[in-house]
Design a protein around this motif. Structure first.
Motif, PDB file in Angstrom:
ATOM      1  N   VAL A  10       0.834  -1.209   0.000  1.00 58.37           N
ATOM      2  CA  VAL A  10       0.000   0.000   0.000  1.00 58.37           C
ATOM      3  C   VAL A  10       0.866   1.256   0.000  1.00 58.37           C
ATOM      4  O   VAL A  10       0.551   2.228  -0.686  1.00 58.37           O
ATOM      5  CB  VAL A  10      -0.980  -0.022   1.197  1.00 58.37           C
ATOM      6  N   LEU A  11       1.962   1.232   0.744  1.00 58.67           N
ATOM      7  CA  LEU A  11       2.875   2.383   0.750  1.00 58.67           C
ATOM      8  C   LEU A  11       3.392   2.698  -0.653  1.00 58.67           C
ATOM      9  O   LEU A  11       3.605   3.855  -0.999  1.00 58.67           O
ATOM     10  CB  LEU A  11       4.063   2.139   1.683  1.00 58.67           C
ATOM     11  N   LEU A  12       3.571   1.664  -1.451  1.00 60.60           N
ATOM     12  CA  LEU A  12       4.060   1.846  -2.826  1.00 60.60           C
ATOM     13  C   LEU A  12       2.915   2.004  -3.826  1.00 60.60           C
ATOM     14  O   LEU A  12       3.159   2.059  -5.034  1.00 60.60           O
ATOM     15  CB  LEU A  12       4.942   0.664  -3.228  1.00 60.60           C
ATOM     16  N   LYS A  13       1.683   2.047  -3.311  1.00 61.11           N
ATOM     17  CA  LYS A  13       0.489   2.209  -4.161  1.00 61.11           C
ATOM     18  C   LYS A  13       0.445   1.148  -5.255  1.00 61.11           C
ATOM     19  O   LYS A  13       0.197   1.427  -6.428  1.00 61.11           O
ATOM     20  CB  LYS A  13       0.432   3.610  -4.746  1.00 61.11           C
ATOM     21  N   MET A  14       0.685  -0.079  -4.840  1.00 60.97           N
ATOM     22  CA  MET A  14       0.750  -1.205  -5.759  1.00 60.97           C
ATOM     23  C   MET A  14      -0.419  -2.152  -5.482  1.00 60.97           C
ATOM     24  O   MET A  14      -0.733  -2.424  -4.321  1.00 60.97           O
ATOM     25  CB  MET A  14       2.089  -1.930  -5.543  1.00 60.97           C
TER      26      MET A  14
END
Length: 69
Positions: A10-14
């Motif tokens: 989620v931090l990498l918006k993946m």
């Protein structure tokens, strides 16, 4: 074994699908790992850590480890 894959993903918006493609596994495999229903192979654990730009130690939480100091 518990893990932090969802958090790093989620931090990498993946999406699960994007992570799965980069690790050469199915989206269902990523889902099962995130939900602690499947423990990945060592090779997959290292692939996940590489793609998510973190260490294997940060991704996976070992349970009941007895260490002698």
């Amino acid at each position: 074994m518990e893990n932090n894959i969802y958090k790093y993903r989620v931090l990498l918006k993946m999406s699960q699908e994007e992570l799965a493609k980069k690790c050469h596994v199915s989206r269902q495999t990523i889902n099962a790992i995130e939900n602690n229903k499947y423990n990945p192979s060592l090779k997959l654990a290292f692939n996940l850590s590489d793609v998510l730009n973190t260490s294997v130690d940060d991704l996976f939480i070992r349970e009941n480890v007895n260490r002698s100091d």
